[in-house]
Design a protein around this motif. Structure first.
Motif, PDB file in Angstrom:
ATOM      1  N   SER A 290      10.849 -17.263 -35.911  1.00  0.00           N
ATOM      2  CA  SER A 290      11.948 -18.092 -36.407  1.00  0.00           C
ATOM      3  C   SER A 290      11.740 -18.440 -37.881  1.00  0.00           C
ATOM      4  O   SER A 290      12.664 -18.323 -38.698  1.00  0.00           O
ATOM      5  N   THR A 291      10.524 -18.852 -38.231  1.00  0.00           N
ATOM      6  CA  THR A 291      10.232 -19.192 -39.626  1.00  0.00           C
ATOM      7  C   THR A 291      10.426 -17.998 -40.539  1.00  0.00           C
ATOM      8  O   THR A 291      11.059 -18.100 -41.607  1.00  0.00           O
ATOM      9  N   LEU A 292       9.906 -16.844 -40.141  1.00  0.00           N
ATOM     10  CA  LEU A 292       9.975 -15.663 -40.993  1.00  0.00           C
ATOM     11  C   LEU A 292      11.401 -15.138 -41.131  1.00  0.00           C
ATOM     12  O   LEU A 292      11.794 -14.667 -42.211  1.00  0.00           O
ATOM     13  N   LEU A 293      12.185 -15.228 -40.061  1.00  0.00           N
ATOM     14  CA  LEU A 293      13.572 -14.754 -40.135  1.00  0.00           C
ATOM     15  C   LEU A 293      14.405 -15.617 -41.083  1.00  0.00           C
ATOM     16  O   LEU A 293      15.146 -15.101 -41.928  1.00  0.00           O
ATOM     17  N   TRP A 294      14.295 -16.948 -40.940  1.00  0.00           N
ATOM     18  CA  TRP A 294      15.036 -17.831 -41.831  1.00  0.00           C
ATOM     19  C   TRP A 294      14.535 -17.694 -43.266  1.00  0.00           C
ATOM     20  O   TRP A 294      15.323 -17.726 -44.218  1.00  0.00           O
ATOM     21  N   LEU A 295      13.218 -17.537 -43.408  1.00  0.00           N
ATOM     22  CA  LEU A 295      12.645 -17.377 -44.751  1.00  0.00           C
ATOM     23  C   LEU A 295      13.142 -16.090 -45.396  1.00  0.00           C
ATOM     24  O   LEU A 295      13.450 -16.064 -46.593  1.00  0.00           O
TER      25      LEU A 295
ATOM     26  N   VAL B 255       0.703 -14.928 -45.717  1.00  0.00           N
ATOM     27  CA  VAL B 255      -0.088 -16.128 -45.424  1.00  0.00           C
ATOM     28  C   VAL B 255       0.261 -16.682 -44.042  1.00  0.00           C
ATOM     29  O   VAL B 255      -0.626 -16.985 -43.229  1.00  0.00           O
ATOM     30  N   ASN B 256       1.564 -16.820 -43.754  1.00  0.00           N
ATOM     31  CA  ASN B 256       1.974 -17.336 -42.446  1.00  0.00           C
ATOM     32  C   ASN B 256       1.489 -16.434 -41.313  1.00  0.00           C
ATOM     33  O   ASN B 256       1.027 -16.925 -40.269  1.00  0.00           O
ATOM     34  N   SER B 257       1.571 -15.131 -41.504  1.00  0.00           N
ATOM     35  CA  SER B 257       1.159 -14.187 -40.460  1.00  0.00           C
ATOM     36  C   SER B 257      -0.353 -14.191 -40.265  1.00  0.00           C
ATOM     37  O   SER B 257      -0.841 -14.147 -39.131  1.00  0.00           O
TER      38      SER B 257
END
Length: 307
Positions: free
Chosen positions: A91-96, A27-29
């Motif tokens: 950044s969001t995907l790495l932390w997620l 969804v984010n991508s």
């Protein structure tokens, strides 16, 4: 292959059903690709990017101005999936990934998405309130950037994971590993440092999201599952559009009842393997902590016997 090995093999299958982590990644991508595709069209059409911001981006991001927000109330949800910069998305995907993978492994697939949504929603509310209640922020509200990104939602996942397993070790080959709480402390400190700046509303939103993750797990440990209604709603919608799946679930449940055409104590071949599969599925959906003592004992015996 031992049951624990089987469990690990199942968890790394990114295409498995109900994988909330993959869903959030997708969804984010997809939102990022859609917004930037439109942005490229504006650029190639020689249309000033200010028009792109007003006509497209502002309909996804959360404005702190009450009049703008009430005209676009859906942005309280869309903002947590919206990223304009590739570095913000990474950044969001790495932390997620760092925290979400651990959370799914420990608590199953049904907790990650609700925690993400709760954190993003509460963070958005705090962003609106802080920018309108504190005079030092309210006087600059017209120049305050709209909130976007999964920062508050990911912070909720991070605190939930750390609360569930604070001593979980990362990179175990490096002096026994780094405790998870150390990584979380760094994550929280970065947002805490922004509270004294002009972007304090966003920092407060992220910290509020983290608080949601903490209380979510604390309530879960007391037997109160805040995600139950959300998962029930998703299952109801899924069954509504997939009636065959509902029939299959009913057929599976019928296997647990005694049938008159079978002897009560008849030994059935492969019943041990079937029970093992049921337990592994339960771990995958709800987490190891939700197993009964009998199921944990059975899993240990099966692991020792290499079933």
């Amino acid at each position: 292959m031992s049951p624990l090995t089987q469990k690990s093999a199942r968890n790394i299958l990114l295409g498995q059903d109900n994988n909330a982590l993959v869903f959030l990644f997708a969804v984010n991508s997809l939102v990022f690709v859609l917004i930037n595709f439109i942005r490229i069209v504006y650029f190639l059409s020689d249309i000033p990017l200010e028009f792109f911001n007003k006509q497209i981006l502002d309909w996804f991001t959360l404005s702190p101005v009450p009049e703008v927000f009430f005209a676009r109330p859906w942005t309280i949800f869309t903002a947590m999936f919206t990223h304009l910069s590739i570095w913000q998305l990474i950044s969001t995907l790495l932390w997620l990934w760092a925290f979400g993978y651990i959370l799914q492994d420990l608590a199953g697939n049904s907790k990650l998405l609700p925690i993400y949504l709760y954190g993003g929603f509460v963070g958005a509310v705090v962003f609106l309130l802080s920018n309108n209640l504190f005079p030092v922020l309210e006087r600059n509200i017209l120049t305050t950037p709209a909130m976007m990104g999964g920062g508050a939602a990911v912070m909720a996942v991070a605190l939930a994971t750390t609360t569930l397993a604070p001593d979980y070790r990362l990179f175990p080959l490096i002096n026994g590993g780094i405790p998870l709480w150390v990584l979380t402390l760094v994550f929280v400190a970065i947002d805490f440092a922004t509270l004294s700046g002009g972007n304090a509303g966003t920092g407060a939103a992220h910290l509020a999201g983290g608080a949601v993750g903490f209380f979510f797990v604390k309530q879960l440990q007391k037997g109160k599952d805040w995600s139950a209604w959300m998962n029930a709603l998703v299952d109801w919608i899924d069954n509504l559009f997939n009636p065959e799946k509902k029939k299959e679930q009913q057929k599976q449940s019928e296997k647990h009842f005694y049938r008159a055409n079978r002897k009560p104590y008849e030994k059935i071949a492969n019943i041990t393997q079937q029970k093992l599969d049921d337990i592994l599925d339960k771990i995958n959906q709800h987490g190891y902590a939700f197993l009964t003592d009998e199921e944990k004992a059975f899993l240990k015996r099966a692991s020792d016997e290499e079933l």
